[in-house]
Design an enzyme around this catalytic site. Sequence first.
Site, PDB file in Angstrom:
ATOM      1  CG  ASP A  36       9.263  10.789 -28.543  1.00  0.00           C
ATOM      2  OD1 ASP A  36       9.028   9.575 -28.326  1.00  0.00           O
ATOM      3  OD2 ASP A  36       9.754  11.545 -27.684  1.00  0.00           O
ATOM      4  NE  ARG A  52      34.326   7.111 -28.189  1.00  0.00           N
ATOM      5  CZ  ARG A  52      35.653   7.038 -28.271  1.00  0.00           C
ATOM      6  NH1 ARG A  52      36.374   6.710 -27.209  1.00  0.00           N
ATOM      7  NH2 ARG A  52      36.268   7.291 -29.410  1.00  0.00           N
ATOM      8  CE  LYS A  81       9.898   7.748 -19.953  1.00  0.00           C
ATOM      9  NZ  LYS A  81      11.190   8.205 -20.466  1.00  0.00           N
ATOM     10  CE1 TYR A 134       9.743  14.792 -20.148  1.00  0.00           C
ATOM     11  CE2 TYR A 134      11.638  14.627 -21.609  1.00  0.00           C
ATOM     12  CZ  TYR A 134      11.092  14.596 -20.335  1.00  0.00           C
ATOM     13  OH  TYR A 134      11.917  14.379 -19.257  1.00  0.00           O
TER      14      TYR A 134
END
Length: 383
Positions: free
Chosen positions: A176, A53, A201, A106
């Site tokens: 972004d 983690r 993506k 978005y």
Amino acid sequence: MSAAGNPGFSTQSIHAGYEPDSLYGPINTPIYASTTFAQDGLNELRGGYEYTRVANPTITALERTVAALENAEFGKAFSSGMAATDIVLRVLLQPGDHLILGHDAYGGTWRLIDSVFKPWGVDYSVVDTTDAQAVADAITEKTKVIWLETPTNPALAISDIAAIADIKGAASLVVDNTFASPYLQRPLALGADVVLHSTTKYLGGHSDVVGGVVVTNDAEVDEQLHFMQGGVGPIPSVFDAYLTARGIKTLAVRMDRHCDNAEKIAEFLDSRAEISQVLYPGLESHPGHEVAKKQMDRFGAMISVRFAGGEEAARKFCTSTKLICLAESLGGVESLVEHPATMTHQSAAGSQLEVPRDLVRISIGIEDIADLLTDVEQALAQI
């Protein structure tokens, strides 16, 4: 692995971030499927790893690769693009701060800001970021973040990163870069402070893995991102990190084919009477064409179109393609089509970011161009 001089993009996408170890020398980054790591003494970490983690060698290799491709000093990987977005905003904002958001962002980003950060005490303004002066006019003494997408999702608007970097003042400029990928655009070199990707993506590229990554040259921001990785735990699985890193190895060759196909399809759509507007920055008619030429190496593989027949025609097109699949997401090797107003951006309905209902977004894949053109033409014939 290294080469003399400065290695090119394809070389870095294959080799940056990982060196075969001295024990077995695996060419590919091993999948370190271990939650914990043996220590040589009390808090004496072997290789710097203690618990996945907090850090894991497979995840670290991915982070270093993306950082190298963005010419960044630091990189941190997350479990999704939205997890990366959330953590960046938590690191950069506090209650009482102000954020500037582009008018064509978005829908998931807007929803997070409006439904989570606004109740937390963060104010925000929606601004047309294609106009640097409008951004400058919206900046206040409380503005801590300017959030850019360029090209935007889904209208493919182009913002001048360098121009906004010049007027941002003390605010952090976050870009972004998902639609462009680092192969086509590197915002840090244009003055951005932080760059974010949904690795789901183009970086992953095969529609089989969800993830996000954040890169920066700011050591303090990176340290806070690292703390949030371990403190909150939004990390990718090691297998997801491996798949993403594997996808990145072919990013350059995929993006060239994506762009080749998109340019031809955009030109074809621009010639059709069924289409009232083609939104693709590679077309000279696009209002952001000159800025895109300046800051992008090519124009990407996302195309949005508005239909002369309105929403009914848009919906009919989406359900008439045969090769191009009706599905959300983008950036994979296969072509996808969607109706943002009722799919990816439905949460923005009624807001300043509402998407026109006659708009369709197409993610152009790497299939044979003749097959794609045939499919688009037959779908238009159904309208």
